[in-house]
Design an enzyme around this catalytic site. Structure first.
Site, mmCIF file in Angstrom:
data_model
loop_
_atom_site.group_PDB
_atom_site.id
_atom_site.type_symbol
_atom_site.label_atom_id
_atom_site.label_comp_id
_atom_site.label_asym_id
_atom_site.label_seq_id
_atom_site.Cartn_x
_atom_site.Cartn_y
_atom_site.Cartn_z
ATOM 1 N N LEU A 109 -9.444 -13.644 -4.649
ATOM 2 C CA LEU A 109 -9.231 -12.346 -4.015
ATOM 3 C C LEU A 109 -7.827 -12.223 -3.438
ATOM 4 O O LEU A 109 -7.324 -11.119 -3.264
ATOM 5 C CB LEU A 109 -10.262 -12.115 -2.901
ATOM 6 C CG LEU A 109 -11.600 -11.499 -3.320
ATOM 7 C CD1 LEU A 109 -12.374 -12.409 -4.258
ATOM 8 C CD2 LEU A 109 -12.450 -11.153 -2.106
ATOM 9 N N GLY A 164 -16.780 -19.057 0.465
ATOM 10 C CA GLY A 164 -16.494 -18.498 1.784
ATOM 11 C C GLY A 164 -17.574 -17.523 2.225
ATOM 12 O O GLY A 164 -18.171 -16.829 1.407
ATOM 13 N N GLY A 180 -5.887 -11.528 -7.102
ATOM 14 C CA GLY A 180 -6.373 -10.238 -6.640
ATOM 15 C C GLY A 180 -5.391 -9.092 -6.634
ATOM 16 O O GLY A 180 -5.639 -8.084 -5.954
ATOM 17 N N SER A 238 0.793 -1.229 0.000
ATOM 18 C CA SER A 238 0.000 0.000 0.000
ATOM 19 C C SER A 238 0.830 1.287 0.000
ATOM 20 O O SER A 238 0.505 2.229 -0.738
ATOM 21 C CB SER A 238 -0.974 -0.004 1.180
ATOM 22 O OG SER A 238 -1.934 -1.019 1.015
ATOM 23 N N LYS A 251 -10.402 -4.672 10.504
ATOM 24 C CA LYS A 251 -11.509 -4.101 9.727
ATOM 25 C C LYS A 251 -12.810 -4.007 10.527
ATOM 26 O O LYS A 251 -13.564 -3.043 10.378
ATOM 27 C CB LYS A 251 -11.729 -4.911 8.447
ATOM 28 C CG LYS A 251 -10.597 -4.775 7.442
ATOM 29 C CD LYS A 251 -10.907 -5.527 6.162
ATOM 30 C CE LYS A 251 -9.773 -5.415 5.172
ATOM 31 N NZ LYS A 251 -10.088 -6.074 3.887
ATOM 32 N N ASP A 276 -13.221 -2.551 -0.783
ATOM 33 C CA ASP A 276 -12.806 -3.845 -1.335
ATOM 34 C C ASP A 276 -13.689 -4.280 -2.507
ATOM 35 O O ASP A 276 -13.200 -4.683 -3.557
ATOM 36 C CB ASP A 276 -12.829 -4.926 -0.250
ATOM 37 C CG ASP A 276 -11.688 -4.787 0.744
ATOM 38 O OD1 ASP A 276 -10.631 -4.263 0.353
ATOM 39 O OD2 ASP A 276 -11.858 -5.199 1.907
ATOM 40 N N GLY A 304 -17.011 -15.387 5.091
ATOM 41 C CA GLY A 304 -16.368 -14.527 6.081
ATOM 42 C C GLY A 304 -16.388 -13.060 5.673
ATOM 43 O O GLY A 304 -17.161 -12.639 4.806
ATOM 44 N N GLY A 305 -15.513 -12.287 6.288
ATOM 45 C CA GLY A 305 -15.478 -10.851 6.046
ATOM 46 C C GLY A 305 -15.163 -10.472 4.619
ATOM 47 O O GLY A 305 -15.682 -9.476 4.099
ATOM 48 N N ALA A 306 -14.307 -11.244 3.956
ATOM 49 C CA ALA A 306 -13.954 -10.923 2.569
ATOM 50 C C ALA A 306 -15.179 -11.013 1.668
ATOM 51 O O ALA A 306 -15.404 -10.161 0.800
ATOM 52 C CB ALA A 306 -12.851 -11.849 2.070
#
Length: 278
Positions: free
Chosen positions: A218, A130, A242, A19, A68, A105, A132-134
């Site tokens: 991702l 999945g 990703g 980043s 997050k 995202d 989850g959070g992603a």
């Protein structure tokens, strides 16, 4: 001398983060007076670290694993996509002192798939691996592109069903277990599990990918992930990871902070070239 605005990414681990490099390139390209650093911040340090950052004049933060959900709780204001994602990867200091929480995202994923790889999401059958959070972070922006349907699959079936139910008011979405996929096929399969981080593959049967279908992981790495390999084995038109999403979600965060949209293609090409060399 003009003031240089301060930005950072908080996370743990953080040493590997691309980043700072990406935002430095964006700032140079758009002539923005800003600096961006990477800071190791543990979950238990999060609130104090964010308070200190903004108290010292910081203008914006990115938050990555495992912060997050904590960033979501911290934000005074949230965008709709952040609200539904229940996770925030971008915090922005507002003129009135409030802190806006956003999740870039999903919009980064959509931009990479559609703009950089010419894969339309409209009227497509999409499978997300999945729950989850992603997965939660990408569903609303995908729905905005009007696919025929979204199916969320997870080893723990109840988790997939619960997640799908939270988004049902926005479009056609269902949750199920891997065994329930028998006999179905999908135009696009997205891997939002953490399996690629350990070079493993979710329990996917052959034949799930429709003819002319594509696969997208991702996660990204210096070599093709197990899921990207699986996509090639299934004769995917494109089987991608990703890296482009990383750049595109950063560009969206940059826009939230600076009101300027950077040009992403050159940055993606540079990172791809470096990866190929390694």
């Amino acid at each position: 001398m003009s003031q240089v605005d301060q930005y950072a990414v908080f996370g743990s681990p953080i040493k590997h983060s691309k980043s700072p490099r990406i935002h430095k390139l964006f700032a140079e390209q758009t002539q923005q007076a800003m600096q961006y650093s990477a800071e190791l911040v543990l979950a238990e340090q999060f609130s104090g670290a964010v308070n200190a950052f903004f108290a010292q004049g910081g203008r914006g933060l990115n938050c990555t694993v495992p912060l997050k959900e904590l960033a979501w709780e911290y934000a005074d204001l949230r965008t709709e996509r952040a609200e539904l994602a229940k996770a925030v990867n971008t915090l922005a200091f507002q003129g009135d002192g409030h802190i806006l929480g956003d999740n870039t995202d999903g919009i980064g994923l959509v931009a990479d798939i559609q703009n950089n790889h010419a894969i339309s999401l409209q009227q497509k059958r999409i499978l997300i691996l999945g729950a989850g959070g992603a997965s939660r972070g990408i569903i609303l922006p995908i729905m905005g592109e009007v696919p025929v349907s979204i199916t969320v699959v997870n080893r723990t079936v109840a988790k997939a069903v619960t997640l799908a139910n939270e988004f049902k008011h926005k479009g056609a979405i269902t949750g199920c277990g891997y065994a329930d996929l028998a006999g179905q096929s999908f135009d696009l399969i997205l891997n939002a599990t953490s399996a690629s981080l350990s070079d493993e593959l979710p329990p996917l049967a052959a034949g799930l990918l429709a003819e002319q279908g594509s696969c997208y992981d991702l996660a990204y790495a210096n070599k093709a992930t197990a899921f990207v390999h699986w996509g090639h084995e299934q004769q995917a038109i494109k089987s991608l990871d990703g890296l482009g999403m990383l750049v595109e979600q950063a560009a969206e965060a940059f826009y939230v902070w600076r009101g300027v949209r950077p040009y992403t293609a050159a940055v993606i090409q540079m990172l791809e070239a470096e990866r190929n060399l390694s």
